[in-house]
Design a protein around this motif. Structure first.
Motif, mmCIF file in Angstrom:
data_model
loop_
_atom_site.group_PDB
_atom_site.id
_atom_site.type_symbol
_atom_site.label_atom_id
_atom_site.label_comp_id
_atom_site.label_asym_id
_atom_site.label_seq_id
_atom_site.Cartn_x
_atom_site.Cartn_y
_atom_site.Cartn_z
ATOM 1 N N UNK A 1 -39.391 -38.947 -5.634
ATOM 2 C CA UNK A 1 -38.056 -38.670 -5.416
ATOM 3 C C UNK A 1 -37.441 -40.309 -5.686
ATOM 4 N N UNK A 2 -38.215 -41.335 -5.282
ATOM 5 C CA UNK A 2 -37.604 -42.730 -5.441
ATOM 6 C C UNK A 2 -37.615 -43.019 -7.058
ATOM 7 N N UNK A 3 -38.664 -42.822 -7.487
ATOM 8 C CA UNK A 3 -38.807 -42.972 -9.077
ATOM 9 C C UNK A 3 -37.868 -42.236 -9.732
ATOM 10 N N UNK A 4 -37.487 -41.186 -9.570
ATOM 11 C CA UNK A 4 -36.278 -40.132 -10.279
ATOM 12 C C UNK A 4 -35.092 -41.004 -9.872
ATOM 13 N N UNK A 5 -34.773 -41.223 -8.499
ATOM 14 C CA UNK A 5 -33.490 -41.997 -8.367
ATOM 15 C C UNK A 5 -33.248 -43.047 -9.132
ATOM 16 N N UNK A 6 -34.130 -43.761 -8.977
ATOM 17 C CA UNK A 6 -34.066 -45.284 -9.750
ATOM 18 C C UNK A 6 -33.959 -44.984 -11.072
ATOM 19 N N UNK A 7 -34.575 -44.030 -11.797
ATOM 20 C CA UNK A 7 -34.437 -43.778 -13.262
ATOM 21 C C UNK A 7 -33.167 -43.253 -13.426
ATOM 22 N N UNK A 8 -32.567 -42.513 -12.841
ATOM 23 C CA UNK A 8 -31.139 -41.910 -13.056
ATOM 24 C C UNK A 8 -30.094 -43.140 -12.814
ATOM 25 N N UNK A 9 -30.170 -43.842 -11.884
ATOM 26 C CA UNK A 9 -29.435 -44.969 -11.655
ATOM 27 C C UNK A 9 -29.399 -45.893 -13.008
ATOM 28 N N UNK A 10 -30.543 -46.322 -13.446
ATOM 29 C CA UNK A 10 -30.840 -47.039 -14.638
ATOM 30 C C UNK A 10 -30.132 -46.395 -15.815
#
Length: 583
Positions: free
Chosen positions: A189-198
């Motif tokens: 979930x953390x990886x997906x969130x950060x990738x979406x923000x970037x």
């Protein structure tokens, strides 16, 4: 009431002046403190300074003074918490010695990662909440919102490197009286969130910035952080449950519970996207000092602007590294000191290891004909330094004078006197600046540079499909710029052999930039690299010259140390905030 210790930072603190910045940059703007929320965001200048102040902590994790004592008389960074260097005043209790000795635990671990990252994430959320009332035009609002989202992703990336999965708070702004859901999100979930923000930030930012805006988040930085996040996500530490394999509660929090080889391809594709921008290149200078191969490798770090920096940590004119890493006779105050092990890791200038009988290595002249990066990275006995105000280089006298009894240090810079290892860090030090004399540098510090992206691409591609032509070309470009002659790698390397080459190149190219600490962890080799007896080098000059390695410290590493422990106060406040494995 259980609360997560997300610092509730006051507006006045966030609006504090960054007094160190004097060079023209976006961090130079000043604004009065003690502003309330309305006066901050209803004024365009104040609102922009609020955003600028969220940039201030951007380089904390790799700061060479990260683990400083009270008063800052000495300090060290992650290099002293790994197998790169011995920290200053190492008999004291501090963050780097905890990692070197294996004594780190939730009670004593530095809390800067947790505290700073969540404080800045909260500040981002404040800024995003108030964008509608900030008197910016629509184009500028779009830009600064993207910058803020980049910064939020950056600070979450720092948290993930330290702890694995962490609580995601979204756009929420918590107050001290609020009950906070403190459960850690899964690593996925953390990886997906950060990738979406970037991705969202990249869509609204220019590829690069120039002039006074240099150093702000840009599309290139977004894509480069994405490549770094995906490289970590594909690495062994964060797959198959990582250090929590078999622990149903933690396996999906500290890592992916499974292993998917496609993750390496995602990381390779992300690095390729940065390369495809054609906005960056390795900095090469073969004309300023044509007799010094690889000179561009050292010159790039003294330049404020260069073709290689994707995300710099902005600074005003400074002597930051000269005051820390240089020799005492030039005003160095005591930073970290390289171990002999990293000196030995540099090959000969022909690319062969010093242990190879065909390399030409001469133990009686150990620094002759070595990889040029060695001389640009580490000061050793007889390193030639130009005396300020003259063009006459003279050697550093770091040896023991054995012509007298008992033997004494040759100078205040010498082994056992100025350095506990007989070595000093030279990388990024400006040779034209002396801390205890005149001169400053306009240098900024690299947080992401193109060489890292090239190495990320080579590693991820090798793991995804093997040592392709592109992998060879990437590594050989790094080696050619470094000054190795020949720079070509042996043909026919298999995946395992190429992995060894890549890991070695990262160790040398990125030395003392904060990468080694994380790399050996994500590769799951820290229990080897950080469980060693580390050495220094004594040089005796009597009738002849004798090089004598000596023991400096036995490093100790436990499996728990692959991740940082969550600070005990956070666990005490919120028992549902699960601690990392083995702490």
């Amino acid at each position: 009431m259980k609360k997560l210790a997300i610092a509730v930072i006051t507006i006045s603190v966030l609006m504090a002046l960054l007094t160190a910045c004097k060079k023209t940059s976006f961090l130079d703007q000043t604004v009065t403190s003690s502003l309330d929320e309305n006066s901050t965001f209803s004024d365009s200048s104040n609102a922009m300074q609020f955003l600028n102040n969220i940039y201030v902590d951007i380089g904390f994790a790799t700061d060479p003074r990260r683990f400083s004592n009270t008063g800052g008389t000495y300090g060290a960074g992650l290099e002293a918490a790994s197998d790169e260097a011995e920290g200053p005043n190492s008999a004291s209790t501090n963050g780097f010695i905890q990692f070197a000795t294996g004594s780190v635990n939730p009670t004593v671990v530095p809390d800067d990662a947790w505290r700073k990252c969540y404080a800045d994430i909260r500040a981002v959320n404040q800024f995003l909440k108030h964008i509608p009332i900030i008197p910016f035009n629509s184009a500028l609002k779009k830009q600064v919102a993207a910058e803020a989202r980049f910064l939020r992703a950056w600070y979450y990336t720092m948290l993930m490197q330290h702890y694995g999965g962490v609580p995601l708070i979204g756009d929420t702004i918590y107050a001290t009286a609020d009950h906070i859901d403190v459960k850690r999100n899964t690593y996925r979930e953390c990886v997906n969130y950060v990738l979406a923000e970037l991705d969202a930030a990249a869509a609204d930012l220019p590829t690069t910035w120039t002039g006074a805006q240099y150093g702000r988040a840009c599309k290139g930085a977004c894509l480069a952080v994405k490549a770094r996040v995906l490289l970590f996500a594909a690495s062994p530490l964060f797959n198959n449950g990582g250090m929590a394999a078999g622990n149903a509660d933690l396996a999906s929090i500290v890592a992916y519970p499974d292993a998917d080889p496609k993750r390496w391809q995602l990381a390779a594709d992300a690095a390729r996207a940065v390369i495809a921008l054609n906005a960056y290149q390795l900095f090469v200078d073969s004309t300023s000092k044509p007799g010094e191969l690889g000179f561009g490798f050292t010159e790039l770090f003294t330049k404020r602007y260069n073709t290689e920096y994707i995300l710099p940590r902005m600074m005003g004119d400074n002597k930051y590294l000269e005051s820390l890493w240089d020799v005492p006779s030039r005003g160095g105050s005591g930073g970290s000191f390289p171990y002999q092990e990293i000196v030995d890791a540099f090959p000969m200038s022909n690319g062969l290891e010093i242990t190879d009988p065909a390399s030409g290595y001469d133990p009686s002249h150990p620094y002759a004909n070595r990889d040029p990066r060695l001389g640009y990275t580490i000061m050793h006995d007889s390193t030639m330094r130009v005396t300020f105000g003259t063009n006459q280089p003279s050697p550093l006298l770091l040896y023991m004078n054995t012509s007298v009894t008992p033997a004494v240090a040759a100078s205040g810079d010498a082994v056992y006197k100025g350095t506990p290892t007989g070595l000093y860090i030279y990388k990024m030090v400006d040779p034209n600046v002396i801390n205890n004399s005149v001169g400053n540098t306009s240098r900024v510090l690299p947080l992401i540079r193109y060489a890292e992206v090239v190495l990320n691409f080579a590693e991820a591609t090798n793991e995804a499909v093997g040592p392709t032509t592109e992998v060879y070309q990437s590594l050989e470009a790094i080696r050619q710029r470094a000054g190795l002659r020949p720079w070509q790698l042996p043909a026919g390397l298999n995946q395992v052999q190429m992995r060894t080459v890549i890991q070695k190149e990262r160790r040398l190219e990125l030395a003392f930039e904060g990468f080694r600490f994380w790399d050996v962890r994500r590769w799951l080799i820290a229990d080897q690299t950080d469980n060693q007896t580390m050495h220094g080098m004594e040089v005796d000059r009597g009738p002849g010259v004798v090089y004598k390695p000596f023991v400096v410290r036995k490093h100790t590493f436990s499996k728990a140390m692959y991740l940082w422990p969550l600070p005990l106060p956070e666990i005490a406040k919120s028992p549902e905030l699960l601690q990392n494995p083995s702490y």
